[in-house]
Scaffold this motif. Structure first.
Motif, PDB file in Angstrom:
ATOM      1  N   GLY A  31       0.829  -1.190   0.000  1.00  0.00           N
ATOM      2  CA  GLY A  31       0.000   0.000   0.000  1.00  0.00           C
ATOM      3  C   GLY A  31       0.867   1.245   0.000  1.00  0.00           C
ATOM      4  N   TYR A  32       0.263   2.400   0.006  1.00  0.00           N
ATOM      5  CA  TYR A  32       1.004   3.648  -0.092  1.00  0.00           C
ATOM      6  C   TYR A  32       1.547   4.081   1.261  1.00  0.00           C
ATOM      7  CZ  TYR A  32       2.015   8.579  -0.723  1.00  0.00           C
ATOM      8  OH  TYR A  32       2.638   9.798  -0.726  1.00  0.00           O
ATOM      9  N   LEU A  33       2.812   4.425   1.296  1.00  0.00           N
ATOM     10  CA  LEU A  33       3.426   5.017   2.469  1.00  0.00           C
ATOM     11  C   LEU A  33       4.009   6.371   2.094  1.00  0.00           C
ATOM     12  CD1 LEU A  33       5.378   2.243   4.429  1.00  0.00           C
ATOM     13  CD2 LEU A  33       3.356   3.501   5.151  1.00  0.00           C
ATOM     14  N   TYR A  34       3.807   7.331   2.938  1.00  0.00           N
ATOM     15  CA  TYR A  34       4.403   8.650   2.755  1.00  0.00           C
ATOM     16  C   TYR A  34       5.902   8.513   2.558  1.00  0.00           C
ATOM     17  CZ  TYR A  34       5.979  13.330   4.191  1.00  0.00           C
ATOM     18  OH  TYR A  34       6.584  14.537   4.264  1.00  0.00           O
ATOM     19  N   SER A  35       6.473   9.271   1.632  1.00  0.00           N
ATOM     20  CA  SER A  35       7.894   9.140   1.310  1.00  0.00           C
ATOM     21  C   SER A  35       8.787   9.437   2.500  1.00  0.00           C
ATOM     22  CB  SER A  35       8.250  10.059   0.139  1.00  0.00           C
ATOM     23  OG  SER A  35       7.984  11.410   0.486  1.00  0.00           O
ATOM     24  N   GLY A  36       8.312  10.197   3.453  1.00  0.00           N
ATOM     25  CA  GLY A  36       9.121  10.516   4.620  1.00  0.00           C
ATOM     26  C   GLY A  36       8.832   9.627   5.812  1.00  0.00           C
ATOM     27  N   VAL A  37       8.299   8.462   5.570  1.00  0.00           N
ATOM     28  CA  VAL A  37       7.918   7.583   6.673  1.00  0.00           C
ATOM     29  C   VAL A  37       9.134   7.066   7.421  1.00  0.00           C
ATOM     30  CG1 VAL A  37       7.934   5.432   5.348  1.00  0.00           C
ATOM     31  CG2 VAL A  37       6.368   5.698   7.289  1.00  0.00           C
ATOM     32  N   CYS A  38       8.970   6.868   8.708  1.00  0.00           N
ATOM     33  CA  CYS A  38       9.989   6.273   9.563  1.00  0.00           C
ATOM     34  C   CYS A  38       9.554   4.842   9.857  1.00  0.00           C
ATOM     35  CB  CYS A  38      10.108   7.032  10.878  1.00  0.00           C
ATOM     36  SG  CYS A  38      10.283   8.818  10.696  1.00  0.00           S
ATOM     37  N   MET A  39      10.499   3.929   9.908  1.00  0.00           N
ATOM     38  CA  MET A  39      10.177   2.531  10.176  1.00  0.00           C
ATOM     39  C   MET A  39      11.092   1.999  11.265  1.00  0.00           C
ATOM     40  SD  MET A  39       9.586   1.163   6.271  1.00  0.00           S
ATOM     41  CE  MET A  39       8.782  -0.369   6.778  1.00  0.00           C
ATOM     42  N   GLY A  40      10.595   1.025  11.982  1.00  0.00           N
ATOM     43  CA  GLY A  40      11.401   0.503  13.077  1.00  0.00           C
ATOM     44  C   GLY A  40      11.032  -0.909  13.461  1.00  0.00           C
ATOM     45  N   TRP A  41      11.841  -1.482  14.331  1.00  0.00           N
ATOM     46  CA  TRP A  41      11.645  -2.830  14.853  1.00  0.00           C
ATOM     47  C   TRP A  41      11.461  -2.765  16.370  1.00  0.00           C
ATOM     48  CZ3 TRP A  41      10.895  -6.907  11.755  1.00  0.00           C
ATOM     49  CH2 TRP A  41      11.349  -6.829  10.431  1.00  0.00           C
ATOM     50  N   PHE A  42      10.520  -3.539  16.832  1.00  0.00           N
ATOM     51  CA  PHE A  42      10.270  -3.682  18.257  1.00  0.00           C
ATOM     52  C   PHE A  42      10.213  -5.172  18.569  1.00  0.00           C
ATOM     53  CE2 PHE A  42       9.120   0.682  19.434  1.00  0.00           C
ATOM     54  CZ  PHE A  42       8.982   1.245  18.177  1.00  0.00           C
ATOM     55  N   ARG A  43      10.361  -5.506  19.835  1.00  0.00           N
ATOM     56  CA  ARG A  43      10.223  -6.891  20.236  1.00  0.00           C
ATOM     57  C   ARG A  43       9.503  -6.983  21.569  1.00  0.00           C
ATOM     58  NH1 ARG A  43      16.635  -8.405  21.363  1.00  0.00           N
ATOM     59  NH2 ARG A  43      16.884  -7.189  23.286  1.00  0.00           N
ATOM     60  N   MET A  83       8.946 -11.982  20.137  1.00  0.00           N
ATOM     61  CA  MET A  83       8.206 -11.699  18.912  1.00  0.00           C
ATOM     62  C   MET A  83       8.701 -10.347  18.423  1.00  0.00           C
ATOM     63  SD  MET A  83       5.869 -12.926  16.878  1.00  0.00           S
ATOM     64  CE  MET A  83       4.704 -13.955  17.774  1.00  0.00           C
ATOM     65  N   TYR A  84       9.114 -10.295  17.180  1.00  0.00           N
ATOM     66  CA  TYR A  84       9.640  -9.069  16.607  1.00  0.00           C
ATOM     67  C   TYR A  84       8.594  -8.445  15.682  1.00  0.00           C
ATOM     68  CZ  TYR A  84      14.309  -9.802  18.446  1.00  0.00           C
ATOM     69  OH  TYR A  84      15.389  -9.949  19.290  1.00  0.00           O
ATOM     70  N   TYR A  85       8.354  -7.150  15.882  1.00  0.00           N
ATOM     71  CA  TYR A  85       7.346  -6.427  15.126  1.00  0.00           C
ATOM     72  C   TYR A  85       7.980  -5.301  14.319  1.00  0.00           C
ATOM     73  CZ  TYR A  85       4.057  -8.670  18.332  1.00  0.00           C
ATOM     74  OH  TYR A  85       3.336  -9.581  19.054  1.00  0.00           O
ATOM     75  N   CYS A  86       7.463  -5.117  13.138  1.00  0.00           N
ATOM     76  CA  CYS A  86       7.798  -3.975  12.302  1.00  0.00           C
ATOM     77  C   CYS A  86       6.745  -2.898  12.521  1.00  0.00           C
ATOM     78  CB  CYS A  86       7.823  -4.427  10.836  1.00  0.00           C
ATOM     79  SG  CYS A  86       8.103  -3.121   9.640  1.00  0.00           S
ATOM     80  N   ALA A  87       7.166  -1.649  12.542  1.00  0.00           N
ATOM     81  CA  ALA A  87       6.239  -0.544  12.742  1.00  0.00           C
ATOM     82  C   ALA A  87       6.615   0.626  11.843  1.00  0.00           C
ATOM     83  CB  ALA A  87       6.240  -0.107  14.201  1.00  0.00           C
ATOM     84  N   ALA A  88       5.639   1.462  11.548  1.00  0.00           N
ATOM     85  CA  ALA A  88       5.888   2.630  10.698  1.00  0.00           C
ATOM     86  C   ALA A  88       5.041   3.803  11.162  1.00  0.00           C
ATOM     87  CB  ALA A  88       5.578   2.304   9.238  1.00  0.00           C
ATOM     88  N   ASP A  89       5.585   4.999  10.998  1.00  0.00           N
ATOM     89  CA  ASP A  89       4.863   6.223  11.335  1.00  0.00           C
ATOM     90  C   ASP A  89       5.538   7.389  10.642  1.00  0.00           C
ATOM     91  OD1 ASP A  89       2.666   6.886  13.710  1.00  0.00           O
ATOM     92  OD2 ASP A  89       3.890   8.608  13.115  1.00  0.00           O
TER      93      ASP A  89
END
Length: 121
Positions: free
Chosen positions: A25-37, A91-97
């Motif tokens: 899907g579409y993500l804003y070009s300036g999106v930040c992404m990360g990993w959590f557990r 459990m490792y999760y991907c996140a974006a904002d």
């Protein structure tokens, strides 16, 4: 927008795994992404985060062992995990904002379903 993690599994202490996160899907070009557990019954922990300008943040507990990077394809991210320890099991999760502070504060607007990492001694 959906985030899909892959690459989890079971390894022995000292082993390596590479996690991948793909955003559909579409993500804003300036999106930040990360990993959590997160371990069941415990608070979720930030592992690593990547800003669109290349800024990287890595938790002290994994610094020098884990590397976060953008994938070759758009809206993808990887987490290379080396020298794994039993305490990395989670459990490792991907996140974006769109907000770096929201992401690194654990308040990201988009989360994946998670992929399990188990490290045996």
């Amino acid at each position: 927008v959906d985030l899909q993690e892959s690459g989890g599994g079971s390894v022995q202490t000292g082993g390596s795994l590479r996690l991948s996160c793909v955003a559909s899907g579409y993500l804003y070009s300036g999106v930040c992404m990360g990993w959590f557990r997160q371990v069941a019954g415990r608070k979720r922990e930030g592992v690593a985060a990547l800003d669109f300008d290349g800024t990287v943040s890595v938790a002290d507990s994994v610094k020098g062992r884990f590397t976060v990077s953008k994938g070759n394809a758009k809206n993808t991210m990887s987490l290379q995990m080396n020298s794994l320890k039993p305490e990395d099991s989670a459990m490792y999760y991907c996140a974006a904002d769109n907000s770096w502070s929201a992401l690194t504060g654990g308040r990201a607007g988009i989360w994946g379903q998670g992929t399990q990492v188990t490290v045996s001694s």
